[in-house]
Write a protein that holds these residues in place. Structure first.
Motif, PDB file in Angstrom:
ATOM      1  N   LEU A 181       0.848  -1.192   0.000  1.00  0.00           N
ATOM      2  CA  LEU A 181       0.000   0.000   0.000  1.00  0.00           C
ATOM      3  C   LEU A 181       0.889   1.249   0.000  1.00  0.00           C
ATOM      4  N   PRO A 237       1.906   4.561   1.508  1.00  0.00           N
ATOM      5  CA  PRO A 237       1.648   5.178   2.817  1.00  0.00           C
ATOM      6  C   PRO A 237       0.777   6.428   2.683  1.00  0.00           C
ATOM      7  N   THR A 242      -1.656   8.183   8.603  1.00  0.00           N
ATOM      8  CA  THR A 242      -0.953   7.202   9.438  1.00  0.00           C
ATOM      9  C   THR A 242       0.146   7.870  10.272  1.00  0.00           C
ATOM     10  N   ASP A 299       3.885  -4.385  14.845  1.00  0.00           N
ATOM     11  CA  ASP A 299       3.046  -3.772  13.805  1.00  0.00           C
ATOM     12  C   ASP A 299       2.505  -4.895  12.924  1.00  0.00           C
ATOM     13  N   GLY A 306       0.601  -6.283   9.735  1.00  0.00           N
ATOM     14  CA  GLY A 306       0.331  -5.851   8.353  1.00  0.00           C
ATOM     15  C   GLY A 306       1.206  -4.660   8.037  1.00  0.00           C
ATOM     16  N   THR A 307       2.496  -4.895   8.080  1.00  0.00           N
ATOM     17  CA  THR A 307       3.447  -3.765   8.055  1.00  0.00           C
ATOM     18  C   THR A 307       3.600  -3.139   6.672  1.00  0.00           C
ATOM     19  N   GLY A 308       3.257  -3.871   5.608  1.00  0.00           N
ATOM     20  CA  GLY A 308       3.364  -3.305   4.251  1.00  0.00           C
ATOM     21  C   GLY A 308       4.786  -2.839   3.968  1.00  0.00           C
ATOM     22  N   ILE A 361       6.487   1.338   7.091  1.00  0.00           N
ATOM     23  CA  ILE A 361       6.568   2.735   7.577  1.00  0.00           C
ATOM     24  C   ILE A 361       6.437   2.862   9.093  1.00  0.00           C
ATOM     25  N   ILE A 362       5.549   2.077   9.699  1.00  0.00           N
ATOM     26  CA  ILE A 362       5.274   2.279  11.131  1.00  0.00           C
ATOM     27  C   ILE A 362       6.481   1.859  11.981  1.00  0.00           C
ATOM     28  N   ASN A 384      -2.597  -0.988  10.913  1.00  0.00           N
ATOM     29  CA  ASN A 384      -3.428  -0.272   9.938  1.00  0.00           C
ATOM     30  C   ASN A 384      -3.850  -1.324   8.910  1.00  0.00           C
ATOM     31  N   PRO A 385      -4.828  -2.157   9.285  1.00  0.00           N
ATOM     32  CA  PRO A 385      -5.157  -3.300   8.419  1.00  0.00           C
ATOM     33  C   PRO A 385      -6.023  -2.862   7.232  1.00  0.00           C
ATOM     34  N   PRO A 386      -6.259  -3.780   6.293  1.00  0.00           N
ATOM     35  CA  PRO A 386      -7.206  -3.468   5.215  1.00  0.00           C
ATOM     36  C   PRO A 386      -8.574  -3.197   5.829  1.00  0.00           C
ATOM     37  N   ALA A 403      -4.253  -5.522   0.657  1.00  0.00           N
ATOM     38  CA  ALA A 403      -3.915  -4.476   1.628  1.00  0.00           C
ATOM     39  C   ALA A 403      -5.093  -3.520   1.840  1.00  0.00           C
TER      40      ALA A 403
END
Ligand code: GLN
Length: 295
Positions: A98, A100, A104, A128, A130-132, A135-136, A199-201, A223
């Motif tokens: 995804l 960012p 967020t 975290d 679903g870190t994708g 970024i977090i 920050n899930p889907p 995502a």
């Protein structure tokens, strides 16, 4: 494009080309052209107006045409340039993750405050889910060099991108990357987690087809798609919490429009935290649900 064209002329020509063919795009054409040119020419952001009278390099013409055509088809500029800024840091993005979103940053900021208050002299372990692109955890690690983080994702390709971002920002030694389904790997490995972020889907499945082309056709649906009512992943994670060895002291979820109250209610009903509250985004939409305490 003529041989002697300047970067400025290429920019103006491309901006009007995108304005005319732009029905698939919501991203502002001249902004997009500037970002793409900066990426193509490897210029710093501040160089743009200082250097735009330079001749457009002939050997980059074909690449530039390809970039413009991709944008005209509706591809998000971030996938074309391969990057997006988040919290002042530059992150690599590919179509496996995804892009960012700025809201967020508010979650990261809030959680950083909560953690510093709760652990002024020690280091929390933060997961975290679903870190994708990562970024977090990466932002938290960069700003808090003693914290330890666990980044979970079900997509191997996403973990690969997140690892590259961790290397880029020099925080590989603070972050453990784990492939798996939501909290399952943490439960199986009996990990004690102090803080859980996700920050899930969250897009309801039936709304997926209404999304703008840039999102619908290019960002990974795994995502975005949050099941029937969009709440599938919150419900599942909240159910899984009781299987962890201890409840995390802080939870922070990003949610979709209209979802905050329901998610807050589910967390409240577990009766594990002093406070469950909702944080609004800049548009005044309830965007994050935070549970915290006892202190
Ligand atoms: N955690 C990542 C982000 O906030 C990915 C989120 C997702 O893929 N749903 O951008």
């Amino acid at each position: 494009m003529s041989q002697q064209m300047s970067v400025r002329e290429a920019f103006l020509e491309a901006s009007s080309f995108l304005k005319e063919t732009d029905s698939k795009n919501t991203q502002e054409p001249s902004q997009v052209c500037r970002w793409m040119l900066e990426a193509l020419l490897e210029w710093k952001h501040n160089d743009f107006y200082l250097r735009w009278h330079e001749p457009f390099p002939i050997d980059k013409k074909q690449k530039w045409k390809d970039m413009l055509n991709r944008k005209a088809e509706g591809e998000p500029v971030q996938y074309i340039t391969g990057s997006q800024e988040f919290y002042g840091l530059d992150f690599k993005v590919t179509q496996s993750v995804l892009i960012p979103r700025p809201e967020t940053e508010i979650l990261v900021e809030k959680l950083m405050q909560e953690c510093r208050q709760l652990w002024p002299d020690s280091e929390p372990v933060i997961a975290d889910i679903g870190t994708g692109s990562g970024i977090i955890p990466i932002t938290l690690a960069v700003h808090n060099p003693s914290w330890k983080l666990v980044a979970v994702d079900i997509s191997d390709q996403a973990i690969e991108v997140a690892k590259q971002n961790a290397i880029k920002h020099n925080v590989m030694d603070q972050i453990e990357f784990v492939h798996g389904d939501l909290l399952r790997p943490l439960i199986e490995n009996k990990r004690k987690i102090d803080v859980l972020i996700s920050n899930p889907p969250y897009i309801p499945s039936q709304d997926m087809k209404e999304l703008q082309i840039e999102v619908k056709d290019y960002e990974p649906s795994n995502a975005l798609d949050g099941g029937g009512d969009g709440l599938y992943f919150y419900e599942k994670m909240i159910r899984q919490l009781s299987d962890l060895s201890v409840y995390p002291k802080i939870i922070g979820f990003e949610v979709g429009q209209g979802q905050a109250n329901q998610v807050a209610e589910w967390l409240q009903s577990l009766d594990q935290w002093n406070e469950v509250y909702i944080v609004n985004d800049l548009a005044g939409i309830g965007r994050h649900v935070v549970a915290s305490g006892p202190y």
